[in-house]
Motif scaffolding. Structure first.
Motif, mmCIF file in Angstrom:
data_model
loop_
_atom_site.group_PDB
_atom_site.id
_atom_site.type_symbol
_atom_site.label_atom_id
_atom_site.label_comp_id
_atom_site.label_asym_id
_atom_site.label_seq_id
_atom_site.Cartn_x
_atom_site.Cartn_y
_atom_site.Cartn_z
ATOM 1 N N GLU A 37 -7.671 -18.551 8.651
ATOM 2 C CA GLU A 37 -6.740 -17.699 9.335
ATOM 3 C C GLU A 37 -6.766 -16.155 9.156
ATOM 4 O O GLU A 37 -6.612 -15.392 9.920
ATOM 5 N N LEU A 38 -7.133 -15.976 7.680
ATOM 6 C CA LEU A 38 -7.317 -14.511 7.037
ATOM 7 C C LEU A 38 -8.353 -14.119 7.644
ATOM 8 O O LEU A 38 -8.778 -12.786 7.585
ATOM 9 N N ILE A 87 -6.336 -5.998 4.421
ATOM 10 C CA ILE A 87 -7.315 -6.671 5.553
ATOM 11 C C ILE A 87 -7.135 -5.444 6.590
ATOM 12 O O ILE A 87 -8.341 -5.099 7.071
ATOM 13 N N GLU A 88 -5.905 -5.034 6.825
ATOM 14 C CA GLU A 88 -5.754 -3.992 7.803
ATOM 15 C C GLU A 88 -6.505 -2.739 7.493
ATOM 16 O O GLU A 88 -6.966 -1.945 8.654
ATOM 17 N N ALA A 89 -6.827 -2.484 6.451
ATOM 18 C CA ALA A 89 -7.142 -1.133 5.818
ATOM 19 C C ALA A 89 -8.683 -1.136 5.887
ATOM 20 O O ALA A 89 -9.578 -0.254 5.746
ATOM 21 N N GLY A 90 -9.069 -2.292 6.425
ATOM 22 C CA GLY A 90 -10.750 -2.653 6.674
ATOM 23 C C GLY A 90 -11.524 -2.558 5.494
ATOM 24 O O GLY A 90 -12.613 -2.580 5.334
ATOM 25 N N LEU A 91 -10.838 -3.062 4.205
ATOM 26 C CA LEU A 91 -11.474 -3.389 3.034
ATOM 27 C C LEU A 91 -12.112 -4.581 2.999
ATOM 28 O O LEU A 91 -11.612 -5.680 3.567
ATOM 29 N N LEU A 141 0.832 -1.032 -0.167
ATOM 30 C CA LEU A 141 0.014 -0.112 -0.067
ATOM 31 C C LEU A 141 0.925 1.119 0.044
ATOM 32 O O LEU A 141 0.425 2.231 -0.160
ATOM 33 N N LEU A 172 1.532 -12.560 0.308
ATOM 34 C CA LEU A 172 0.529 -12.449 1.643
ATOM 35 C C LEU A 172 0.470 -11.313 2.248
ATOM 36 O O LEU A 172 -0.420 -10.502 2.602
ATOM 37 N N PRO A 173 1.817 -10.467 2.408
ATOM 38 C CA PRO A 173 2.010 -9.099 3.135
ATOM 39 C C PRO A 173 0.944 -8.123 2.532
ATOM 40 O O PRO A 173 0.388 -7.421 3.189
ATOM 41 N N PHE A 188 -2.545 -8.896 3.818
ATOM 42 C CA PHE A 188 -2.459 -8.328 5.372
ATOM 43 C C PHE A 188 -3.014 -6.717 5.497
ATOM 44 O O PHE A 188 -3.749 -6.384 6.014
ATOM 45 N N GLN A 189 -2.206 -5.960 4.460
ATOM 46 C CA GLN A 189 -2.342 -4.589 4.424
ATOM 47 C C GLN A 189 -3.728 -4.222 4.238
ATOM 48 O O GLN A 189 -4.421 -3.158 4.508
#
Lengths: 487, 209
Positions: free
Chosen positions: B173-174, B142-146, B100, B135-136, B139-140
């Motif tokens: 897991e994700l 998912i972290e961003a709430g998308l 991102l 995968l990183p 993660f980003q």
């Protein structure tokens, strides 16, 4: 929020604090409805995301607060937050991958792997490149596309279409100027359409077919790897190989693709070299066709343009401040290209290109017609004639430089016409080819250059390129005469 | 959200950008009378370079954007449409991005799109052969709430290398759906569309049907 990832404690703490500030700002200042979560925004700010700072409108208070938090975090962390965050993500990713993925312990060396080695090792890679250039470019595009196909379509056009058009317009329109607009020497159909369909189309089609094949096989990233060191000399990295090879198809498209380059410096150098020393398919295709009977002239042309490419690249790299670009590239597997994708891609590119040039060719025909009608055309040509004569070219070649102003390939096609009339000797052909290759990019490329690099940069490049092209033409012409080479 | 009026829209505003004078013969992409429905659900295809986003875009929309075998083929956002269930959905193809946090301009194009336009679904396309490296970015996102959906593409090549991926534990897991596709040969596209349907489902439409 995310239980998946937890970063080192100083980062988590700073993120939590920045999140709170962002939440307070959201009412008044942040662009409303930002689709990304505060956590994500906070992490990006921590990593000094300049672009994001510009897009967020936060109050001075918040700005200072966030900066203080970041500074504090950096002291506690003792390393770059970008590295720490990336490491956390990579570790988590690796753990997750190990828990869900199974792969064979030993990897056998496949044929693809051996081929890969052959293409990236300079000892074998350069012969492979030369082979591709000889068979793919010289034989397929040059001899087949620019030779056989162009001849066939040209002859068909001249025997079946042009006389009919000339005759029909002569019957329908009794007024000479209207006849000239549509037919005869400079007509919309007999010049504009003929150049596009009979000369440019076959060349561009064969090149795009060739290029699509190279693209889909995965050869280009390997070429980038191999040429990386060479490109470093001219201030670029292997990454710039793809835009440059694409530029041999269409410089307009390639200028757009310079976006993939990492630094502004690289993008400027690449744009400059594309507009100066990389001829597009239509151009070099025509030149290949013109010079194919004179291999020595062809060799001199290719050598001269390559030298200019390297020397000018080197000089620009010296002139422009900035660091050398790093280079890493994803190397995709070598794949057997799918025929369907290749044909489809060639067709899509052709269509794009065709619609790009047809209006321009037609406009050029109209402008030339208007110019001839008003006498302006003669006036401009008289103005160019001294330059043409200075270059040792016949006065009749002056119009092709005028065409070149509209489009380089249009000028090249004009050159083709002139040669078929037998008006040029070897040295003259070579001189004209050199000037037209270096000459200013077409209108479409200029447009993209202005869009990507700004008008100031574009103007600076154009101001350099126009006189440079003519001077280099002169240099070639004089050197050939002085050396007494017979072409 | 009105896509044709927002400033940071992903595609050029067709009404504002008039073609230059020498393009008179060029066909207009959208005739004046044709109006895009104002609030079409939007899905974006994102991921690292050369994982098959454009191939998936072509498979989903039935249109054609250039697909090649090297990173960096796509440098601009392309937009297409597909019908999922009874819903017309706008699909956006983006240039590749590694993270991102953008480094090159083409990465910035993709990031700015996510930053400016609310998506109903963000499809993260990954190369199944290199899951760990990809995968990183998941993660980003998912972290961003998308709303993220993970697509493991190029399953044929992974299988050829005898790489096996268990999708269920990965999805658990994700906390997001995980699907497998081979975009180049249209494998897994139907399942993908079924999954997309639950994200773009609008109750009013199917109620009137």
């Amino acid at each position: 929020m995310s239980t998946l990832l937890s970063y080192p404690q100083p980062i988590e703490q700073a993120v939590a604090q920045i999140e709170l500030i962002l939440a307070q700002e959201t009412e008044r200042l942040l662009p409303p409805h930002l689709p990304l979560s505060y956590r994500s925004l906070a992490l990006l700010l921590l990593q000094d995301d300049r672009g994001l700072w510009q897009q967020l409108t936060v109050s001075d208070w918040a700005y200072q607060q966030i900066h203080a938090i970041i500074e504090n975090m950096q002291q506690q962390l003792g390393e770059s937050p970008v590295a720490a965050i990336a490491r956390t993500r990579q570790q988590t990713a690796r753990q997750l991958e190990q828990s869900v993925l199974s792969e064979p312990a030993t990897t056998q060396i496949t044929i693809a792997e051996r081929l890969h080695q052959l293409t990236v090792n300079p000892l074998t890679g350069f012969p492979i490149l030369l082979g591709i250039l000889y068979f793919g470019i010289y034989q397929f595009v040059g001899q087949f596309g620019a030779g056989i196909l162009v001849d066939a379509i040209e002859t068909a056009f001249e025997t079946y279409v042009s006389p009919v058009v000339n005759h029909v317009t002569a019957v329908l329109f009794p007024w000479q100027p209207i006849q000239d607009l549509i037919a005869n020497d400079y007509g919309l159909i007999t010049l504009g359409i003929r150049y596009a369909v009979a000369i440019v189309l076959p060349i561009v089609a064969t090149y795009f077919l060739m290029f699509s094949l190279l693209e889909d096989s995965g050869y280009l990233p390997r070429l980038s790897l191999m040429l990386d060191r060479l490109f470093k000399i001219i201030g670029l990295s292997g990454r710039a190989v793809i835009p440059m090879v694409l530029g041999l198809g269409c410089d307009t498209m390639a200028t757009m693709v310079t976006r993939t380059l990492e630094t502004k410096r690289e993008r400027i150098i690449a744009t400059f070299l594309l507009s100066l020393a990389i001829p597009c398919a239509a151009q070099w295709g025509v030149i290949l066709g013109l010079l194919s009977q004179r291999p020595l002239a062809l060799l001199i042309w290719a050598g001269f343009i390559t030298t200019i490419f390297l020397v000018m690249g080197f000089l620009t790299a010296q002139l422009l401040p900035g660091q050398k670009a790093d280079f890493f590239i994803e190397v995709p597997p070598l794949r057997l290209p799918r025929l369907k994708n290749i044909l489809l891609k060639t067709y899509v590119r052709m269509k794009w290109y065709f619609w790009e040039i047809i209006p321009l060719f037609l406009w050029a025909s109209v402008l030339i017609w208007l110019g001839r009608l008003t006498g302006l055309f003669e006036l401009i040509i008289q103005g160019i004639q001294p330059i043409a004569l200075w270059l040792g070219l016949p006065a009749a070649s002056a119009p092709i430089f005028l065409y070149g102003f509209f489009r380089r390939d249009y000028g090249a096609a004009g050159l083709f016409d002139l040669q078929q009339q037998g008006a040029l000797d070897g040295v003259q052909l070579l001189t004209a080819a050199v000037v037209l290759t270096l000459f200013l990019p077409c209108i479409a490329q200029l447009q993209i250059m202005i869009k990507e690099r700004g008008w100031k940069m574009t103007l600076a490049m154009a101001t350099f390129i126009i006189p440079f092209a003519f001077v280099m033409g002169y240099v070639v012409q004089r050197s050939i005469h002085l050396l007494g080479v017979n072409l | 959200m009105n896509c044709h009026q927002c400033r940071h829209t992903c595609h050029p505003n067709p009404s504002k950008r008039r073609p230059p004078w020498w393009r008179w013969s060029r066909k207009q992409k959208l005739p004046r009378s044709f109006h895009l429905p104002q609030a079409l659900p939007k899905i974006a295809l994102v991921g690292m370079p050369n994982v098959g986003k454009s191939a998936l875009f072509n498979a989903l929309t039935g249109s054609y954007v250039t697909v090649s075998n090297y990173p960096g083929t796509t440098v601009e956002v392309s937009q297409g449409q597909t019908v999922i269930g009874e819903q017309v959905v706008s699909v956006v193809d983006t240039p590749g991005m590694y993270s991102l946090l953008p480094i090159t301009e083409e990465e910035k194009v993709a990031r700015d799109l996510l930053l400016s336009t609310a998506m109903n679904l963000v499809i993260h396309v990954v190369d199944a052969k290199n899951l760990g490296r990809m995968l990183p970015l998941t993660f980003q996102l998912i972290e961003a709430g998308l709303p993220v959906l993970l697509v493991l593409n190029m399953m044929d090549e992974a299988r050829h290398l005898q790489i096996h991926i268990q999708t269920e534990p990965l999805a658990a897991e994700l906390g997001i759906p995980v699907l497998r596709t081979i975009a180049a040969t249209n494998v897994g596209i139907r399942e993908l569309k079924t999954t997309i349907a639950s994200y773009v489902y609008t109750p009013q439409l199917s109620a009137t049907y």
